[in-house]
Design an enzyme around this catalytic site. Sequence first.
Site, PDB file in Angstrom:
ATOM      1  CD  GLU A 345       0.026  -1.252   3.162  1.00 15.40           C
ATOM      2  OE1 GLU A 345       0.147  -1.317   4.399  1.00 15.40           O
ATOM      3  OE2 GLU A 345       0.176  -2.231   2.418  1.00 15.40           O
ATOM      4  CG  ASP A 355      -8.290  -7.567  -0.271  1.00 17.02           C
ATOM      5  OD1 ASP A 355      -7.751  -8.191   0.657  1.00 17.02           O
ATOM      6  OD2 ASP A 355      -9.526  -7.413  -0.369  1.00 17.02           O
ATOM      7  CD  GLU A 373     -10.571  -9.424   2.386  1.00 15.92           C
ATOM      8  OE1 GLU A 373     -11.138  -9.085   1.333  1.00 15.92           O
ATOM      9  OE2 GLU A 373     -10.723 -10.548   2.911  1.00 15.92           O
ATOM     10  CD  GLU A 374      -9.453 -10.230   7.977  1.00 18.17           C
ATOM     11  OE1 GLU A 374     -10.139 -11.259   7.923  1.00 18.17           O
ATOM     12  OE2 GLU A 374      -8.282 -10.182   7.535  1.00 18.17           O
ATOM     13  CD1 TRP A 485      -3.998 -13.779  -2.966  1.00 16.34           C
ATOM     14  CD2 TRP A 485      -3.270 -15.064  -4.648  1.00 16.34           C
ATOM     15  NE1 TRP A 485      -5.101 -14.313  -3.578  1.00 16.34           N
ATOM     16  CE2 TRP A 485      -4.688 -15.109  -4.615  1.00 16.34           C
ATOM     17  CE3 TRP A 485      -2.594 -15.793  -5.628  1.00 16.34           C
ATOM     18  CZ2 TRP A 485      -5.427 -15.867  -5.528  1.00 16.34           C
ATOM     19  CZ3 TRP A 485      -3.326 -16.537  -6.530  1.00 16.34           C
ATOM     20  CH2 TRP A 485      -4.719 -16.570  -6.479  1.00 16.34           C
ATOM     21  CB  CYS A 487       1.460 -17.704   1.687  1.00 12.79           C
ATOM     22  SG  CYS A 487       1.883 -17.966  -0.052  1.00 12.79           S
ATOM     23  N   GLY A 488       0.469 -18.359   4.409  1.00 12.92           N
ATOM     24  CA  GLY A 488       0.202 -18.111   5.823  1.00 12.92           C
ATOM     25  C   GLY A 488      -1.110 -18.731   6.252  1.00 12.92           C
ATOM     26  CB  ALA A 489      -4.304 -17.167   7.369  1.00 15.89           C
TER      27      ALA A 489
END
Length: 578
Positions: A345, A355, A373-374, A485, A487-489
């Site tokens: 950003e 996003d 995103e949040e 994008w 990845c992670g969660a």
Amino acid sequence: MAQHKSQMKDILQPDLMDEHKQVPEGEYNRTRNTNQASAYSVSETERRREGTMDKQGCEQRKEPSSYSLLSEFKKVPQCHKTPEPLFFDRTHTVLVDVDLLKTGRVLKAQEGRELWHINFVKMPCSPESAMFTKTGFLKQTSSKVWRWKVISKELDGLAKKRKVTVDDVAKAVMEYNPKYKGHWSFDALSSLVKCHSEADNYYLKLLPKIAALALRLSDQVKKAIPLLKKGRSASITLSQVQISCLLANAFYCTFPHRNTSNPSAEYHNYPTINFNALFGNFSARKKEKLKAIFHYFKVVTDDNDKPGGLVTFERHCLSDRDTPMWRSCMETMSKLHVTSDGYIETEGKGMLQVDFASSLIGGGVLSSGLVQEEILFLMNPELIVARLFTEKLEKNECLIIKGSQQFSCYSGFSDTFKWEGSHKDLTSRDEWGRLHRQILAIDAVNFKDRREQYSMLMVTRELNKAYCGFMAHGPNDPDIATGNWGCGAFHGDLQLKAVIQLMAAAVARKGMAFFTFGNNTLTESLQELHHLLFTQRITVGKLYKDLEDYCAVQVAGDTHVDLFQFIRNIYQAKPSRL
């Protein structure tokens, strides 16, 4: 046969470095370490990219360079050469008076009529929105009343007060949501407000202003808002004032039929929009979230500071005709800038900013979620209104938001997230009055079992999803700013997702700035892989076939195979074995 086995052994040889290390939680780690950054400087490491110096500092033969500076990428407003005409048609709904805007830059609600219909947002002020109230003392009877009449009475009572307590808010909200008495709590909202003494508590003075803003709904939105439904490309343009009014109603939980996710519910395939889940079940996360939300309302209720532009929400559906035949694609790699420093950003300003979305847009922004995103939606709360009208994204769909404003600053990520105060957004505006900010929401698959992603069905799904967002949707599209994008969660493979995005960007003919968020190893290995693919002019179709081979090997084996090393072993020149 022996030679074939030897080649396959080379391809499967694991890399010496752990390039596949996953980010612990969420899509990336927000702890910034500039001392360890791997964005190559314009000196020694730049010369390495140009092929004139090796890693030991020795001069070597120059090769074509694949390295690109951020300044070389297409960004708005620089690439915005041809003004887009502002008009409405069957696929683009504009909720402001276009003629007045064109002639005098006056923002006025477009005249129209409200529609209580399955294809439109059911508004709280609609004459069709009804509720039952109990009357009588000894013998109670239920009577049907216009719900907006009850809402107006309660919010008007709050708006007339100099200060409003959380108990006042809870009592008012429950009057027009009686079904949820005993189910909704306001302890998170109460905990935030109680952190300040009554004398200097600006929340108590802001709550009446939010109520007054919500009451302006019928004046600010006079035309029915269509739902952005699955399977159809369509757009909605609203003013920032209209968005603030809609969000004020979401804050006071006035939207009808939007309080349940039951599979049989009318809006079960849409995100929640009323703020009730954010107000209850206190957590440190929610406390920081509410700070950002209150700051947004502080700005938009200030007559001297409230924004006066437009925001456009575009749902795009990738048709079968436009879906690439990936095995046959002849495009080669487009330009890439990869860095472990900076953020999408900020350093990606002016580009199409990805996003890392949920299929239900906004994810857990109105509950406990707090990953990429949040955070984006909290810093740019106008994005939250997309939840009002955007149906769950299908596998071939994306959402692009143009013109949203950043209101806040932050630090941290997930449990370390902190609201850090006001942000003055100095971004320039286009001819419509939209800020030059474009956000692309694309949802990756959430792999509960990591091994599921090594299927060409899943790889192709992710390729199509990325391409749907990356492809040209207009004549002045900027290049892409993205990162880890899915990845992670969502448990995506960092290397596989990077290659998928490289391929989608190549077919879309877009440059890509890739932010690895502090992962120096990924930064260097991705740059090296891209350089190999770029200089050898490897086509997307060839790379797709390589992924077919890779997935077959990955599924057949018991241990993880490093994708970058697998590809390097295919294309790098092998030393002679004679």
